[in-house]
Design an enzyme around this catalytic site. Sequence first.
Site, mmCIF file in Angstrom:
data_model
loop_
_atom_site.group_PDB
_atom_site.id
_atom_site.type_symbol
_atom_site.label_atom_id
_atom_site.label_comp_id
_atom_site.label_asym_id
_atom_site.label_seq_id
_atom_site.Cartn_x
_atom_site.Cartn_y
_atom_site.Cartn_z
ATOM 1 N N GLU A 130 0.816 -1.198 0.000
ATOM 2 C CA GLU A 130 0.000 0.000 0.000
ATOM 3 C C GLU A 130 0.859 1.262 0.000
ATOM 4 O O GLU A 130 1.934 1.304 0.611
ATOM 5 C CB GLU A 130 -0.944 -0.018 1.204
ATOM 6 N N CYS A 143 3.505 8.437 1.015
ATOM 7 C CA CYS A 143 4.030 7.484 1.996
ATOM 8 C C CYS A 143 4.142 6.137 1.284
ATOM 9 O O CYS A 143 3.157 5.640 0.752
ATOM 10 C CB CYS A 143 3.059 7.418 3.178
ATOM 11 N N CYS A 161 5.967 -7.037 7.296
ATOM 12 C CA CYS A 161 7.062 -6.570 8.142
ATOM 13 C C CYS A 161 7.477 -7.705 9.064
ATOM 14 O O CYS A 161 6.636 -8.439 9.570
ATOM 15 C CB CYS A 161 6.615 -5.362 8.968
ATOM 16 N N CYS A 193 6.069 -4.906 16.194
ATOM 17 C CA CYS A 193 5.670 -3.802 17.077
ATOM 18 C C CYS A 193 4.210 -4.021 17.478
ATOM 19 O O CYS A 193 3.353 -4.238 16.619
ATOM 20 C CB CYS A 193 5.878 -2.464 16.378
ATOM 21 N N CYS A 203 1.132 -1.933 15.869
ATOM 22 C CA CYS A 203 1.114 -1.687 14.415
ATOM 23 C C CYS A 203 0.426 -2.836 13.694
ATOM 24 O O CYS A 203 0.771 -4.009 13.912
ATOM 25 C CB CYS A 203 2.554 -1.537 13.913
ATOM 26 N N CYS A 249 -1.168 6.130 9.850
ATOM 27 C CA CYS A 249 0.035 5.427 10.326
ATOM 28 C C CYS A 249 -0.336 4.113 10.989
ATOM 29 O O CYS A 249 -1.197 4.069 11.855
ATOM 30 C CB CYS A 249 0.769 6.253 11.378
HETATM 31 N N1 SAH Z 1 9.026 0.443 10.134
HETATM 32 C C1 SAH Z 1 9.169 1.868 10.112
HETATM 33 C C2 SAH Z 1 7.999 2.565 9.412
HETATM 34 C C3 SAH Z 1 6.734 2.387 10.192
HETATM 35 S S1 SAH Z 1 5.319 3.359 9.960
HETATM 36 C C4 SAH Z 1 9.311 2.383 11.538
HETATM 37 O O1 SAH Z 1 9.163 1.587 12.456
HETATM 38 O O2 SAH Z 1 9.618 3.555 11.730
HETATM 39 C C5 SAH Z 1 5.598 4.971 10.493
HETATM 40 C C6 SAH Z 1 5.253 5.317 11.951
HETATM 41 O O3 SAH Z 1 3.927 4.942 12.338
HETATM 42 C C7 SAH Z 1 6.186 4.624 12.914
HETATM 43 O O4 SAH Z 1 6.645 5.528 13.857
HETATM 44 C C8 SAH Z 1 5.291 3.603 13.546
HETATM 45 O O5 SAH Z 1 5.783 3.182 14.785
HETATM 46 C C9 SAH Z 1 3.978 4.346 13.617
HETATM 47 N N2 SAH Z 1 2.822 3.487 13.851
HETATM 48 C C10 SAH Z 1 2.707 2.157 13.654
HETATM 49 N N3 SAH Z 1 1.481 1.731 14.013
HETATM 50 C C11 SAH Z 1 0.797 2.807 14.432
HETATM 51 C C12 SAH Z 1 -0.531 3.013 14.896
HETATM 52 N N4 SAH Z 1 -1.402 2.016 14.975
HETATM 53 N N5 SAH Z 1 -0.900 4.266 15.220
HETATM 54 C C13 SAH Z 1 -0.030 5.298 15.106
HETATM 55 N N6 SAH Z 1 1.224 5.162 14.658
HETATM 56 C C14 SAH Z 1 1.641 3.937 14.329
#
Ligand code: SAH
Length: 362
Positions: A98, A111, A118, A122, A125, A341
């Site tokens: 996406e 983005c 992944c 986390c 996420c 995000c």
């Molecule tokens: N793998 C990369 C890119 C991730 S997405 C990273 O970890 O940085 C970009 C941002 O969105 C990251 O800071 C991630 O931690 C955050 N993120 C992930 N899930 C989220 C959620 N459910 N709500 C808000 N932010 C989130």
Amino acid sequence: MQELVNLKKVNLLDFDRKGLAAFFVGLGEKPFRATQLMKWIYQEDVYDFDEMSNLSKSLRAYLNENCEIATPEIVVEQIATDGTIKWAMQTHCGNRIESVFIPEDDRNTLCISSQIGCALACSFCSTAQQGFNRNLTTSEIVGQLFVAQNRVGKDRRITNVVLMGMGEPLLNFDNVVAAVNLMMDDFAYGLSKRRVTISSSGVVPAIERLGKACDVSLAISLHAVRDELRDELVPINKKYPLKELMEACRENAKIAPRRFITFEYVMLDGVNDTMEDAKGLIKLLKTVPCKLNLIPFNPFPNSPYRCSNKETLLKFKTMLNDAGIITTVRKTRGDDIDAACGQLVGQVADKSRRHLKLQNVA
Ligand code: SAH
């Protein structure tokens, strides 16, 4: 532009300028063929080798036979009420990634994803729930930008790119570096380096390498100031704890004058949003030239968290700003189409069986 990747052919979008020059030298050609070809592709929108009139006839014949210029293909488009657009793009292996287009008054941000799924887990996420299939190729990463730009049209020029979609960019180092090189190359897409941001959960050795390999902006998903909590939220912390992470960030910030790191901090109600946490953040961030971006948590099905309330968020922001740390709250965009995000999921044939593992744990 051809849409589906033919595995037998070399995809020329898999090379940055240096890689392309080496490719041509390998064919017995002069390295300047690289810039000639890039001008056709990126400046003239010409993808048919036969139309590339300054290449010799024999080289054109070779390219026709053995090479292609291919990108992923848009298969679903969703438009949110705030104008955000989310695309599902199909890769040659049938998975879907996406990408999200975020229009604002002064910029248009794209983005993009760096991996199919992944491999990190986390806990807040939703991409993590999908498991992991494979790294995206350079052409699949940079291709998201070309496909999106074509789709939105020239009057909506994409001015900023963030690698904040699916995947951990620094675990796909070489392909990501080649792709961002193309995005920033004047012979290719020509974005300024301050407008391309790689977001990482904190792969420490890769942060150090990145500083030497290319000059992009770096964002770090911090989310906690104590190792015990960060181990839980961002499990890669067990391998690269906060002390090492902050040291790598300090080194990265030294690369160029006026360089700073953006720290991302997702606001989770009752988890990481106490005043103690704010004080911890101030102490930690004082040691690095940085900005802080607070991200309201975006929910997804079965997520165990809630977003901090507005009051807490504002209090957090004020405390940090008052302490001299420039702090902003990320605007939630496209949440009515799950484009915000942490809500990107695509369609991933999980090879890591992470999905099953997560179910077993629950
Ligand atoms: N793998 C990369 C890119 C991730 S997405 C990273 O970890 O940085 C970009 C941002 O969105 C990251 O800071 C991630 O931690 C955050 N993120 C992930 N899930 C989220 C959620 N459910 N709500 C808000 N932010 C989130």
